[in-house]
Design an enzyme around this catalytic site. Sequence first.
Site, PDB file in Angstrom:
ATOM      1  N   ASP A  99       0.833  -1.207   0.000  1.00 31.87           N
ATOM      2  CA  ASP A  99       0.000   0.000   0.000  1.00 31.87           C
ATOM      3  C   ASP A  99       0.867   1.256   0.000  1.00 31.87           C
ATOM      4  O   ASP A  99       0.579   2.220   0.701  1.00 31.87           O
ATOM      5  CB  ASP A  99      -0.934  -0.023   1.222  1.00 31.87           C
ATOM      6  CG  ASP A  99      -2.182   0.823   0.993  1.00 31.87           C
ATOM      7  OD1 ASP A  99      -2.470   1.148  -0.177  1.00 31.87           O
ATOM      8  OD2 ASP A  99      -2.871   1.155   1.976  1.00 31.87           O
ATOM      9  N   LYS A 101       1.979   4.597  -1.067  1.00 32.27           N
ATOM     10  CA  LYS A 101       1.398   5.766  -1.741  1.00 32.27           C
ATOM     11  C   LYS A 101       1.714   6.982  -0.868  1.00 32.27           C
ATOM     12  O   LYS A 101       2.034   6.824   0.327  1.00 32.27           O
ATOM     13  CB  LYS A 101      -0.112   5.584  -1.923  1.00 32.27           C
ATOM     14  CG  LYS A 101      -0.846   5.305  -0.643  1.00 32.27           C
ATOM     15  CD  LYS A 101      -2.322   5.078  -0.887  1.00 32.27           C
ATOM     16  CE  LYS A 101      -3.018   4.753   0.419  1.00 32.27           C
ATOM     17  NZ  LYS A 101      -4.435   4.522   0.302  1.00 32.27           N
ATOM     18  N   ASN A 160       0.524   7.356   2.702  1.00 32.65           N
ATOM     19  CA  ASN A 160       1.101   6.504   3.744  1.00 32.65           C
ATOM     20  C   ASN A 160       2.556   6.840   4.047  1.00 32.65           C
ATOM     21  O   ASN A 160       3.200   6.147   4.836  1.00 32.65           O
ATOM     22  CB  ASN A 160       0.977   5.025   3.359  1.00 32.65           C
ATOM     23  CG  ASN A 160      -0.448   4.542   3.469  1.00 32.65           C
ATOM     24  OD1 ASN A 160      -1.268   5.193   4.117  1.00 32.65           O
ATOM     25  ND2 ASN A 160      -0.764   3.431   2.825  1.00 32.65           N
ATOM     26  N   ASP A 188       0.677   2.615   8.173  1.00 28.82           N
ATOM     27  CA  ASP A 188      -0.491   1.882   7.684  1.00 28.82           C
ATOM     28  C   ASP A 188      -0.104   0.537   7.062  1.00 28.82           C
ATOM     29  O   ASP A 188       0.039   0.415   5.848  1.00 28.82           O
ATOM     30  CB  ASP A 188      -1.284   2.732   6.666  1.00 28.82           C
ATOM     31  CG  ASP A 188      -2.750   2.305   6.653  1.00 28.82           C
ATOM     32  OD1 ASP A 188      -3.029   1.186   7.130  1.00 28.82           O
ATOM     33  OD2 ASP A 188      -3.601   3.069   6.183  1.00 28.82           O
ATOM     34  N   THR A 246      -4.605   0.456  -3.203  1.00 26.16           N
ATOM     35  CA  THR A 246      -5.439   1.566  -3.626  1.00 26.16           C
ATOM     36  C   THR A 246      -5.528   1.501  -5.133  1.00 26.16           C
ATOM     37  O   THR A 246      -4.519   1.323  -5.806  1.00 26.16           O
ATOM     38  CB  THR A 246      -4.773   2.876  -3.165  1.00 26.16           C
ATOM     39  OG1 THR A 246      -4.517   2.750  -1.774  1.00 26.16           O
ATOM     40  CG2 THR A 246      -5.633   4.068  -3.435  1.00 26.16           C
TER      41      THR A 246
END
Length: 500
Positions: free
Chosen positions: A298, A300, A303, A316, A336
């Site tokens: 994840d 991105k 985060n 996260d 995502t």
Amino acid sequence: MPGTVTKKARASPMVLVVGHIRKAASPAAASEREASERRVEVWVEAMPGATIGWVLSRVIEELSRKEPDVPNIVGLRMVKGGAKVAADSSMRGGGSSAGSYSSGRRPSDSTGSSPADLAGLDDGGLEGDLLVDYGVAVLDILADSDCLECVFEVQEPSSSSKAKLTGLDRVQVADFQIIRVLGTGASCKVVQVKHNGNFYAVKVMSKRKIVTNEKKLERAIAEKRLLARISHPFCVSLHWAFQTKGHLFMVLDYCAGGELFHHLDRRGPFSEPDTRFYVSEILLGLEYLHSQGILYRDLKPENCLLDVDGHIRLTDFGLSKENLTQSALFQSFVGTVLYLSPEMIRREGHGLALDFYCLGCLVYVLLTGKLPHFTGDVHQMCSRRAKGEAFEAPKGCSPTVVHICERLLEADPAVRLGTQGQALEVKEHAWFQDVDFHKVYRKEPQPVFPNFPPIDPKVDPDHNFSSQFTRVPVPSQLLGFGSTVTTSEHLIAGYSRVDY
Ligand code: ADE
């Protein structure tokens, strides 16, 4: 009794889950003989498709009803042939531990492990034994005569940060004063708190939203377990994890600089050297996670947080996957949508290369403020990625950064930069030629980073977080979140209980 024995009048096989609770007879580090050990057994019906996560939640539910003093459950592990031995053997007392509780021991003791070896989070080797893939069907992995064993947390009087995770003895939940909301998600909030003069960020998750959704429950348990074992300058650290009737709380480092995404949104794309600064730190964080067998999944800018000095902290880990091996491929569809890799879109299974694709997206986003392959339609973006079409080259940038984007955004994971040589291969790309990664790790300035750091969170502290979140009203204390669970109390593995 075998682990998959069929019990009378039951349609599905029954799985035996055992736990061994050792309680010290006196608070003063009881001797082996003073301590008493009690065996608990839970039979769980393995209905078709029952997963390890499902069994775990049934066990927690059952034990919390039957055994009010049971310690927190960290997870389950498999005991080969254990069900048979468990059925034959009588319980043995004794064992030594400074803690008031210990985890279970293997009924057969056939591995030669001492109780101390099995003593919960304090033992680095234990993690490898835990069943960390909660999505796997229980009957697929349990042979006849195998059983599952609960692993309990050990409460030891130690001041180490890991010991802090085992209980709330040393913190009073009422002493956390809430300052403001830092962010919100579908089933959680992140709030800034003050405790003993220090700031922390607390991730608050509503149990009502979690216990009714198996995936969310698994992620909450897995995220806490993962955070409890990682320690790296570019990853957030967990200080405490606890639960009330209605909520789960994870007390994390407070990152005063907020989300990199927020700064990108506010100030627009970063220069190439500033992008290189952030990507270098993120790459070291990713390298560490991979070295621990963790696939992040994840990555991105939302985060990537900035600490008070403007350095990266990855956060996260709710979607992360543990027990990664070089060849492991996971099937689940996570992450995502805007950062989906071609193999995720094609549902081909994904491994380590996924994180490098997301790293490529991140380089591109930081440089341009746009996503690769995105021209206003997410479906078209996915289709372009899946087909391996070229993306629009970032303008005004060096050929080396365009090249690293191309190599990280390769549609075929087998040839993507990082797949063969992992983070080291990425570090060796020409774009990082002048970067001294030892200095990056030590957070030391170097000529290749003319702005060190590109954003100093102390310069404009009121603008490090979106007012969209910070203006949201919250109770002044964590206890003010109250209870939203009206049915039987749900206890979640790995989070210490606080009574209220
Ligand atoms: N938002 C999410 N997690 C955070 C943290 N640990 N510190 C600051 N803001 C956050």
